[in-house]
Write a protein that holds these residues in place. Structure first.
Motif, mmCIF file in Angstrom:
data_model
loop_
_atom_site.group_PDB
_atom_site.id
_atom_site.type_symbol
_atom_site.label_atom_id
_atom_site.label_comp_id
_atom_site.label_asym_id
_atom_site.label_seq_id
_atom_site.Cartn_x
_atom_site.Cartn_y
_atom_site.Cartn_z
ATOM 1 N N ASP A 124 0.826 -1.218 0.000
ATOM 2 C CA ASP A 124 0.000 0.000 0.000
ATOM 3 C C ASP A 124 0.857 1.264 0.000
ATOM 4 O O ASP A 124 0.566 2.205 -0.731
ATOM 5 C CB ASP A 124 -0.989 -0.008 1.172
ATOM 6 C CG ASP A 124 -0.343 -0.410 2.472
ATOM 7 O OD1 ASP A 124 0.844 -0.778 2.468
ATOM 8 O OD2 ASP A 124 -1.016 -0.356 3.519
ATOM 9 N N THR A 125 1.957 1.252 0.780
ATOM 10 C CA THR A 125 2.825 2.428 0.780
ATOM 11 C C THR A 125 3.449 2.621 -0.597
ATOM 12 O O THR A 125 3.586 3.750 -1.070
ATOM 13 C CB THR A 125 3.939 2.318 1.837
ATOM 14 O OG1 THR A 125 4.239 0.954 2.063
ATOM 15 C CG2 THR A 125 3.545 2.956 3.150
ATOM 16 N N GLY A 126 3.824 1.509 -1.243
ATOM 17 C CA GLY A 126 4.416 1.591 -2.572
ATOM 18 C C GLY A 126 3.454 2.217 -3.566
ATOM 19 O O GLY A 126 3.814 3.115 -4.321
ATOM 20 N N ARG A 127 2.220 1.741 -3.537
ATOM 21 C CA ARG A 127 1.212 2.265 -4.451
ATOM 22 C C ARG A 127 0.976 3.757 -4.190
ATOM 23 O O ARG A 127 0.917 4.559 -5.115
ATOM 24 C CB ARG A 127 -0.089 1.487 -4.249
ATOM 25 C CG ARG A 127 -1.222 1.931 -5.156
ATOM 26 C CD ARG A 127 -2.540 1.374 -4.662
ATOM 27 N NE ARG A 127 -2.785 1.820 -3.298
ATOM 28 C CZ ARG A 127 -3.739 1.326 -2.521
ATOM 29 N NH1 ARG A 127 -4.501 0.348 -2.948
ATOM 30 N NH2 ARG A 127 -3.910 1.775 -1.295
ATOM 31 N N ASP A 128 0.886 4.122 -2.892
ATOM 32 C CA ASP A 128 0.624 5.525 -2.567
ATOM 33 C C ASP A 128 1.777 6.431 -2.986
ATOM 34 O O ASP A 128 1.560 7.550 -3.447
ATOM 35 C CB ASP A 128 0.354 5.678 -1.060
ATOM 36 C CG ASP A 128 -0.919 4.963 -0.655
ATOM 37 O OD1 ASP A 128 -1.691 4.573 -1.563
ATOM 38 O OD2 ASP A 128 -1.147 4.768 0.549
ATOM 39 N N LEU A 129 3.022 5.940 -2.801
ATOM 40 C CA LEU A 129 4.180 6.742 -3.203
ATOM 41 C C LEU A 129 4.082 7.117 -4.679
ATOM 42 O O LEU A 129 4.377 8.239 -5.069
ATOM 43 C CB LEU A 129 5.474 5.964 -2.960
ATOM 44 C CG LEU A 129 6.006 5.947 -1.526
ATOM 45 C CD1 LEU A 129 7.137 4.946 -1.386
ATOM 46 C CD2 LEU A 129 6.486 7.332 -1.119
ATOM 47 N N PHE A 130 3.656 6.148 -5.503
ATOM 48 C CA PHE A 130 3.605 6.427 -6.937
ATOM 49 C C PHE A 130 2.377 7.251 -7.300
ATOM 50 O O PHE A 130 2.475 8.220 -8.042
ATOM 51 C CB PHE A 130 3.628 5.124 -7.732
ATOM 52 C CG PHE A 130 3.792 5.357 -9.209
ATOM 53 C CD1 PHE A 130 5.044 5.641 -9.745
ATOM 54 C CD2 PHE A 130 2.702 5.313 -10.061
ATOM 55 C CE1 PHE A 130 5.200 5.882 -11.094
ATOM 56 C CE2 PHE A 130 2.849 5.556 -11.418
ATOM 57 C CZ PHE A 130 4.112 5.837 -11.940
ATOM 58 N N THR A 131 1.209 6.863 -6.764
ATOM 59 C CA THR A 131 -0.009 7.561 -7.190
ATOM 60 C C THR A 131 -0.049 8.986 -6.654
ATOM 61 O O THR A 131 -0.774 9.823 -7.183
ATOM 62 C CB THR A 131 -1.270 6.806 -6.727
ATOM 63 O OG1 THR A 131 -1.164 6.580 -5.328
ATOM 64 C CG2 THR A 131 -1.433 5.496 -7.446
ATOM 65 N N LYS A 132 0.740 9.284 -5.614
ATOM 66 C CA LYS A 132 0.800 10.662 -5.129
ATOM 67 C C LYS A 132 1.961 11.427 -5.744
ATOM 68 O O LYS A 132 2.284 12.537 -5.317
ATOM 69 C CB LYS A 132 0.914 10.671 -3.603
ATOM 70 C CG LYS A 132 -0.400 10.254 -2.956
ATOM 71 C CD LYS A 132 -0.366 10.312 -1.459
ATOM 72 C CE LYS A 132 -1.693 9.820 -0.892
ATOM 73 N NZ LYS A 132 -1.524 9.198 0.427
ATOM 74 N N GLY A 133 2.623 10.793 -6.735
ATOM 75 C CA GLY A 133 3.673 11.490 -7.460
ATOM 76 C C GLY A 133 4.954 11.700 -6.681
ATOM 77 O O GLY A 133 5.691 12.641 -6.931
ATOM 78 N N LYS A 134 5.241 10.822 -5.714
ATOM 79 C CA LYS A 134 6.442 11.009 -4.881
ATOM 80 C C LYS A 134 7.676 10.342 -5.483
ATOM 81 O O LYS A 134 8.792 10.730 -5.180
ATOM 82 C CB LYS A 134 6.203 10.418 -3.491
ATOM 83 C CG LYS A 134 5.138 11.143 -2.692
ATOM 84 C CD LYS A 134 5.770 12.262 -1.913
ATOM 85 C CE LYS A 134 4.786 12.865 -0.947
ATOM 86 N NZ LYS A 134 5.310 14.082 -0.336
ATOM 87 N N VAL A 135 7.473 9.278 -6.272
ATOM 88 C CA VAL A 135 8.623 8.568 -6.820
ATOM 89 C C VAL A 135 8.538 8.534 -8.344
ATOM 90 O O VAL A 135 7.453 8.603 -8.921
ATOM 91 C CB VAL A 135 8.731 7.112 -6.298
ATOM 92 C CG1 VAL A 135 9.079 7.082 -4.836
ATOM 93 C CG2 VAL A 135 7.449 6.354 -6.577
ATOM 94 N N ALA A 136 9.719 8.403 -8.948
ATOM 95 C CA ALA A 136 9.774 8.399 -10.409
ATOM 96 C C ALA A 136 9.468 7.014 -10.958
ATOM 97 O O ALA A 136 8.909 6.887 -12.044
ATOM 98 C CB ALA A 136 11.152 8.851 -10.865
ATOM 99 N N TYR A 137 9.838 5.966 -10.203
ATOM 100 C CA TYR A 137 9.705 4.603 -10.735
ATOM 101 C C TYR A 137 8.940 3.715 -9.766
ATOM 102 O O TYR A 137 9.097 3.821 -8.541
ATOM 103 C CB TYR A 137 11.075 3.991 -11.022
ATOM 104 C CG TYR A 137 11.863 4.781 -12.043
ATOM 105 C CD1 TYR A 137 11.465 4.761 -13.376
ATOM 106 C CD2 TYR A 137 12.958 5.547 -11.666
ATOM 107 C CE1 TYR A 137 12.162 5.496 -14.312
ATOM 108 C CE2 TYR A 137 13.659 6.284 -12.598
ATOM 109 C CZ TYR A 137 13.252 6.255 -13.930
ATOM 110 O OH TYR A 137 13.931 6.981 -14.856
ATOM 111 N N TYR A 138 8.150 2.836 -10.353
ATOM 112 C CA TYR A 138 7.307 1.945 -9.565
ATOM 113 C C TYR A 138 7.365 0.585 -10.249
ATOM 114 O O TYR A 138 7.190 0.485 -11.463
ATOM 115 C CB TYR A 138 5.879 2.498 -9.567
ATOM 116 C CG TYR A 138 4.851 1.744 -8.760
ATOM 117 C CD1 TYR A 138 5.201 0.991 -7.640
ATOM 118 C CD2 TYR A 138 3.495 1.811 -9.109
ATOM 119 C CE1 TYR A 138 4.227 0.333 -6.896
ATOM 120 C CE2 TYR A 138 2.523 1.158 -8.368
ATOM 121 C CZ TYR A 138 2.904 0.413 -7.267
ATOM 122 O OH TYR A 138 1.942 -0.236 -6.534
#
Lengths: 414, 446
Positions: free
Chosen positions: A248-262
């Protein structure tokens, strides 16, 4: 007085007995039409209903589709009573070892022409046998993870060094805790870490002369991998990946635009689309020159259970699974209904969805998850090795961590 | 105890409700209800005995039938000595069904090898081993098949996939068909002289015949239907010798014997899959005690289970008691509101609290580490994870003990503590000698 009592007892018994006989005989006199029972998971129920009914209608067969949790299909097949048992199940290829060792599924023999429409690994992954390798399932859909890039933050990487640089730059910009979102969590996740694992030269089981997986050849800490393992310590130090990132944290990091790669699979595609993040899906760049970084492949398909014979629908079930379900049209309908890439090559060529195609492309060269029962001993230890080495402060050097995992796995397999 | 306490204080002129109900149900109405319920029970038993007899489970059938008859007699024979049984029997039936049978079944499984690879009965395993051992012979052919009937008998009309030549397969063997008499379209027979094709809705009816029809083509090889439109030539690699209960590999001659542990095993130690369920005596228990791979985790888990239970209950109790005493001070302000706040963790469903705590304790992003400025691996380190478990469980459970202790404390007469204080007892002494003692004697029975 006594005789009235006795009369009452006899009358009572007679009344209940007659009622019972009437109930039982009326129950069994109901005609029994030929019914084929299919167990499928919620995702696939609509597609399976449509395809199976199209097959069944001209044959005078009724199809009954029972919705189950995906994992329950595997476990309940071991304990289900014959009367309520399924004739056909949806399953993953890595169940095949266990199910055939239990004698729960029947071997299939599709025609040579049908087999030719499938990539060898898809059929191989559904095959199992110690002495004689037999096909136990019809592959339907491929499932694998791919690299998803936030195109507003970074470009699709041309090399791993490029990816690392862009990820860390984006991390600095967004003040995120990690550079690449890939899920592990406290229990570890060897499946999602496999692109890193394979990219550094790791493998799980080698193969023997016949081409079967050899559980005595474990490559978790092979020499090539250990040579490259210090890279993991570097990634840990610069917080490129972190074991604390859960699904869930991984998904949120990407969907909130915090990380470049997922790094994720098609199951989170709808979340990504909903979030509005601009994305591109691609394969993984090589980490070390000469070694491809590839995902694990999950192949999903249909199997015929041993219960089809006592139910008197063995030939029907085999026709549905090994003949009808393997044709391009059924494959395309099944695969696109739940957003997975079809296993049949002719069907694959007809896929139009851009994201589905990208996931299919990322699967190239991928390794099917080992389907032998010994794999059960690997997941925990391999995942834990990654957790130990990527948990930030206090992490254990990767070399030591993976040597420990190799030892523990070898001990469990015996 | 009075005999009819329920109706005793309701002052109604006519007989009590209970008495009227007893009167109403004693007559023909009661008898009718009884007969209907027994009829339902008997119908179920009839069905169950039928199923059991069909499966040749004689003892179980006898037990079900006998038990049902006895239940009928208990409720139908008007004997005073049977009256207590009328009340006991339903309880006993449920006790047997939900307590005794599961315990016996579980204990029985503990003495078997029931596990992956040993999930079938022996007969099923023999069939499955034969099935899995089938391979296509070196020159084996596959055929496009059309099921057909000839003089009421099922036959297979076959077209060789490689050569395109038509054949008819029967129990006696494979015979070539004259191409002049058959029509072939798309590689399959669509019409043949002297044969009636089985098509459409008739296909559902021939399944069992179709899957068991073997067309012999050689010493051990045969052609068999695979589905409804394909037939392949297969031959076994293992043959079962019923006389001495062994499997023999036809090619290598290796013999596999029943190893007494639910598998056929060769002299070199290779076993055939699948195996079957069988009793293995104390083997599972020996494994738990001697195999370090099983024993060590088992002992660890066992010890931790007890430690966890003891520690969490003990700490919950200590904290609950402490807070109860603090909040029991007579001159404390807003006592009720303070108490209400302390009971809150108890009011929130436990699975929600646990989820929230999992987030709070996340060592990288969690509030706790960020507030404290620490880097404690709350959920990642085995020892810290144990601490976290107890911490969360204490959080969930202490309000219970707080409530229980508050209730007990309020039952302690204030005169006693006052008297103790007058006698110059210190606060600890008052607590130990007076409060705790009175509490423990007035502990609620839960």
């Amino acid at each position: 007085m006594l005789s009235t009592h006795r009369l009452r007892v006899v009358a009572g018994l007679a009344v209940t007995a007659i009622a019972a006989v009437v109930a039982v005989s009326s129950g069994s006199s109901a005609t029994n039409a030929t019914t084929l029972v299919i167990w499928a998971d919620a995702d696939r129920v609509p597609a399976v209903t449509q395809v199976a009914n199209a097959w069944a209608a001209p044959k005078g067969v009724t199809v009954q589709i029972v919705q189950k949790n995906f994992g329950d299909i595997r476990s309940q097949l071991n304990t289900v009573a014959v009367e309520t048992a399924p004739d056909v199940i949806v399953g993953a290829h890595d169940w095949v070892g266990e199910l055939s060792a239990n004698g729960s599924v029947l071997p299939l023999s599709p025609s040579a022409g049908t087999k030719k429409q499938f990539p060898a690994y898809a059929l191989n992954s559904f095959s199992y046998g110690i002495a004689v390798k037999k096909l136990f399932g019809a592959p339907v859909a491929l499932e694998n993870i791919a690299l998803v890039t936030n195109t507003a933050l970074a470009k699709v990487p041309t090399s791993f060094a490029d990816m690392e640089r862009q990820a860390l730059a984006a991390k600095k910009k967004t003040k995120a805790q990690v550079g690449i979102a890939v899920q592990q969590g406290s229990g570890g996740d060897a499946y999602h870490m496999y692109p890193f694992f394979s990219g550094l030269g790791g493998y799980i089981f080698g193969t023997n002369a016949v081409g079967n997986l050899d559980p005595s050849n474990i490559g978790v800490a092979n020499a090539k991998f250990l040579k490259n393992a210090p890279l993991i310590d570097k990634w840990n130090k610069e917080s490129l990946i972190r074991s604390q990132v859960a699904w869930d944290t991984g998904r949120d990091l990407f969907t909130k635009g915090k990380v470049a790669y997922y790094i994720t699979g098609p199951w989170f595609l709808s979340d990504i689309q909903k979030s509005g993040v601009k994305y591109a899906i691609s394969g993984f760049p090589q980490i070390v020159p000469g070694i491809n970084s590839v995902p694990f492949l999950g192949v999903q398909g249909f199997m015929v259970t041993k219960f089809s014979a006592p139910h008197g629908v063995e030939s029907l079930a085999k026709d549905l699974v090994a003949n009808y379900m393997m044709q391009p049209s059924a494959q395309l309908a099944l695969a696109s209904a739940n957003g997975r890439f079809p296993a049949n090559l002719k069907a694959a060529a007809q896929v139009k969805d851009k994201d589905l195609k990208a996931f299919g492309k990322a699967s190239e060269g991928g390794v099917p998850m080992p389907n032998i029962p010994q794999m059960a001993s690997v997941w925990g230890d391999l995942g834990a090795a990654w957790v130990r080495s990527t948990k930030g402060a206090g992490a254990i050097p990767a070399r030591r961590s993976f040597i420990g995992a190799q030892k523990s796995i070898a001990q469990k397999i015996g | 105890m009075t005999s009819v306490p329920i109706a005793a204080d309701t002052a109604v002129p006519n007989p009590s409700l209970l008495a009227r109900a007893i009167g109403f149900f004693s007559g023909p109405v009661g008898l009718a209800i009884k007969l209907v319920l027994l009829a339902v029970l008997n119908a179920l038993a009839f069905w169950a005995v039928g199923v059991l007899l069909a499966d040749q489970k004689w003892i179980a059938a006898l037990a079900v039938g006998g038990a049902t008859l006895l239940i009928d007699l208990v409720y139908l024979v008007p004997d005073k000595r049977l009256i207590p049984l009328k009340f006991l029997v339903p309880g006993m039936v449920f006790l047997v069904a939900f307590v005794v049978i599961p315990i016996v079944a579980n204990a029985n499984i503990a003495f078997t090898n029931w596990s992956t690879g040993h999930n079938l009965s022996k007969d099923e395993a023999i069939v499955a081993i034969q099935e899995v051992s089938l391979v296509a012979p070196a020159d084996g052919a596959s055929y496009v098949m059309t099921p057909a009937e000839q003089r009421g008998e099922l036959v297979l009309l076959l077209v060789n996939e490689a050569t395109g030549k038509p054949y008819v397969g029967t129990e006696d063997g494979l015979e070539p068909l004259s191409p002049a008499n058959v029509t072939i379209a798309n590689g399959a027979v669509t019409a043949a002289e002297g044969y009636e094709l089985v098509q459409g809705e008739e296909l559902a009816g021939i399944d069992q015949q179709l899957s068991t029809l073997l067309v012999p083509t050689g010493e051990s090889s045969f052609v068999r239907a695979e589905g409804l439109s394909l037939a392949v030539e297969l031959q076994p690699t293992l043959v079962y010798v019923a006389a001495n209960d062994t499997f023999r590999n036809i090619e290598t001659g290796v013999v596999y014997r029943d190893n007494g542990k639910g598998s056929y095993e060769s002299v070199t130690g290779t076993t055939l899959e699948p195996g079957w369920r069988t009793h293995v005596g104390f083997e599972n228990f020996v494994t738990v005690l001697t195999d370090p791979l099983v024993r060590d985790p088992f002992v660890r888990v066992f010890v931790w289970t007890f430690a966890y239970a003891f520690l969490s209950v003990f700490i919950q109790f200590v904290i609950g008691l402490f807070l109860a005493i603090v909040l029991n001070k007579p001159d404390l302000k807003l006592k009720r509101i303070q108490r209400a706040f302390l009971v809150l963790p108890f009011a929130i469903p436990a699975f929600l609290s646990v989820l929230v705590w999992a987030g709070l304790l996340n060592d990288e992003f969690g509030v706790i580490n960020q507030t404290l400025g620490t880097n404690i691996p709350w959920l990642f380190d085995p020892t810290w994870a144990k601490v976290s478990c107890i911490l969360v469980n204490v959080w969930i459970g202490f309000p219970y003990w707080f409530l229980v202790c508050t209730a007990a404390l309020q039952a302690v007469p204030e005169e006693l503590t006052e008297a103790a204080r007058v006698d110059c007892a210190g606060p600890l002494q008052v607590f130990r000698r007076v409060t705790l003692r009175s509490c423990s004697s007035s502990r609620p029975r839960s």
